[in-house]
Design a protein around this motif. Sequence first.
Motif, PDB file in Angstrom:
ATOM      1  N   MET A   1       0.831  -1.206   0.000  1.00 13.72           N
ATOM      2  CA  MET A   1       0.000   0.000   0.000  1.00 13.72           C
ATOM      3  C   MET A   1       0.867   1.258   0.000  1.00 13.72           C
ATOM      4  O   MET A   1       1.914   1.291   0.624  1.00 13.72           O
ATOM      5  CB  MET A   1      -0.891  -0.028   1.245  1.00 13.72           C
ATOM      6  CG  MET A   1      -1.751   1.208   1.351  1.00 13.72           C
ATOM      7  SD  MET A   1      -2.908   1.227   2.715  1.00 13.72           S
ATOM      8  CE  MET A   1      -4.047  -0.037   2.303  1.00 13.72           C
TER       9      MET A   1
ATOM     10  N   SER B   1      -0.725   7.513   0.034  1.00 12.81           N
ATOM     11  CA  SER B   1      -1.966   8.226  -0.297  1.00 12.81           C
ATOM     12  C   SER B   1      -3.201   7.343  -0.035  1.00 12.81           C
ATOM     13  O   SER B   1      -4.244   7.853   0.391  1.00 12.81           O
ATOM     14  CB  SER B   1      -1.945   8.726  -1.736  1.00 12.81           C
ATOM     15  OG  SER B   1      -1.697   7.651  -2.600  1.00 12.81           O
ATOM     16  N   ASP B   2      -3.078   6.026  -0.269  1.00 15.37           N
ATOM     17  CA  ASP B   2      -4.217   5.129   0.001  1.00 15.37           C
ATOM     18  C   ASP B   2      -4.481   5.003   1.497  1.00 15.37           C
ATOM     19  O   ASP B   2      -5.623   5.025   1.944  1.00 15.37           O
ATOM     20  CB  ASP B   2      -3.959   3.727  -0.578  1.00 15.37           C
ATOM     21  CG  ASP B   2      -3.929   3.769  -2.101  1.00 15.37           C
ATOM     22  OD1 ASP B   2      -4.581   4.679  -2.660  1.00 15.37           O
ATOM     23  OD2 ASP B   2      -3.250   2.926  -2.707  1.00 15.37           O
TER      24      ASP B   2
ATOM     25  N   LYS C   1      -6.225   8.053   2.800  1.00 16.51           N
ATOM     26  CA  LYS C   1      -7.669   8.041   2.525  1.00 16.51           C
ATOM     27  C   LYS C   1      -8.408   7.176   3.540  1.00 16.51           C
ATOM     28  O   LYS C   1      -9.457   7.559   4.052  1.00 16.51           O
ATOM     29  CB  LYS C   1      -7.938   7.539   1.097  1.00 16.51           C
ATOM     30  CG  LYS C   1      -7.940   8.673   0.100  1.00 16.51           C
ATOM     31  CD  LYS C   1      -8.295   8.172  -1.296  1.00 16.51           C
ATOM     32  CE  LYS C   1      -7.411   8.823  -2.344  1.00 16.51           C
ATOM     33  NZ  LYS C   1      -6.910   7.913  -3.358  1.00 16.51           N
ATOM     34  N   GLN C   2      -7.839   6.001   3.826  1.00 19.33           N
ATOM     35  CA  GLN C   2      -8.475   5.078   4.792  1.00 19.33           C
ATOM     36  C   GLN C   2      -8.614   5.718   6.173  1.00 19.33           C
ATOM     37  O   GLN C   2      -9.656   5.650   6.801  1.00 19.33           O
ATOM     38  CB  GLN C   2      -7.612   3.824   4.953  1.00 19.33           C
ATOM     39  CG  GLN C   2      -8.075   2.660   4.122  1.00 19.33           C
ATOM     40  CD  GLN C   2      -7.326   1.379   4.513  1.00 19.33           C
ATOM     41  OE1 GLN C   2      -7.061   1.121   5.681  1.00 19.33           O
ATOM     42  NE2 GLN C   2      -7.002   0.584   3.521  1.00 19.33           N
TER      43      GLN C   2
ATOM     44  N   ASP D   1       3.398   8.777  -2.839  1.00 19.70           N
ATOM     45  CA  ASP D   1       3.453   7.503  -3.561  1.00 19.70           C
ATOM     46  C   ASP D   1       4.467   6.525  -2.951  1.00 19.70           C
ATOM     47  O   ASP D   1       4.766   5.496  -3.531  1.00 19.70           O
ATOM     48  CB  ASP D   1       3.744   7.736  -5.054  1.00 19.70           C
ATOM     49  CG  ASP D   1       5.011   8.536  -5.261  1.00 19.70           C
ATOM     50  OD1 ASP D   1       5.668   8.895  -4.251  1.00 19.70           O
ATOM     51  OD2 ASP D   1       5.345   8.812  -6.433  1.00 19.70           O
TER      52      ASP D   1
END
Length: 275
Positions: free
Chosen positions: A1, A4-5, A8-9, A40
């Motif tokens: 992961m 940025s992901d 968001k979570q 990233d």
Amino acid sequence: MVISDLKKQIEQMLLDSGNEDFQFEAREIIREVVGRCYDDKSLTDTEYEKCMQMAQRRAKGEPLQYIFGHWEFYGYDFLVGEGVLIPRSETELLCEKAIEHLKKSGGGFADLCAGSGCIGITVARQTGEKCISVELSEKAFSYLERNITLNNAERLITAVKGDIFDKSVIEKIADDSLSAILSNPPYVNKRDMEKLQAEVRYEPETALFGGDDGLDYYRRIFKTYDKKLKKGGLFAVEIGEEQGRAVSLLMEEIGYNPIIIKDYSGLDRIVMAVK
Ligand code: GLN
């Protein structure tokens, strides 16, 4: 992961818990675990787990500062956790006023109800003047001691464990000896104790509750410590936003000419006077 992901979570988790500062706090959590980095960058499993655990604790209401175990105040790092009041940015203003005064006058000072030690340590480090920091609570005192070491202030701070109104503590300070007396005592009144924000409920009641009208500590501090302050010394206390007038009157009663200073949100935050 990638970061940025994860961001968001966490943002979603915090938002669902009713947190309005979810973007800032998600960023803080990731920075605490991973340091400054690009969106990233990939995370290790351990980093991911750590961030998620912190986010879950935060979503349940625990303050970020306790989850991290430390917090920045006036550019210094302070250890914090259950049992000690979290240093707040408004209190930096009290430090600024004290630093300004002591840079001109020189001389030792006191920090009463010292908690984490943030006021005394900051002012001592900025001015090179010596401070006596007094704290009653066992838990808070252990943070105070560790924060003195963490901030290389052993030479400057004498930490005293005890009640600021106890004879044995009062006797440690010679009359007319201090160039400043500083305090952020418990000042929340009975009515407001019932309306505290969820986060603040994690903090020790002994550091917050100032009696029915919130003014108990000011009444006693001014009367007890007036004789310890030199002529020309600064008496400065943090106050609740609605206490400016009442605390000023208490200072006037012992012969001072106080002024009220507003914080960066425009709320009354400090009452101070020169003896
Ligand atoms: N500033 C704290 C609050 O509003 C109160 C701190 C104190 O009582 N000294 O929750």
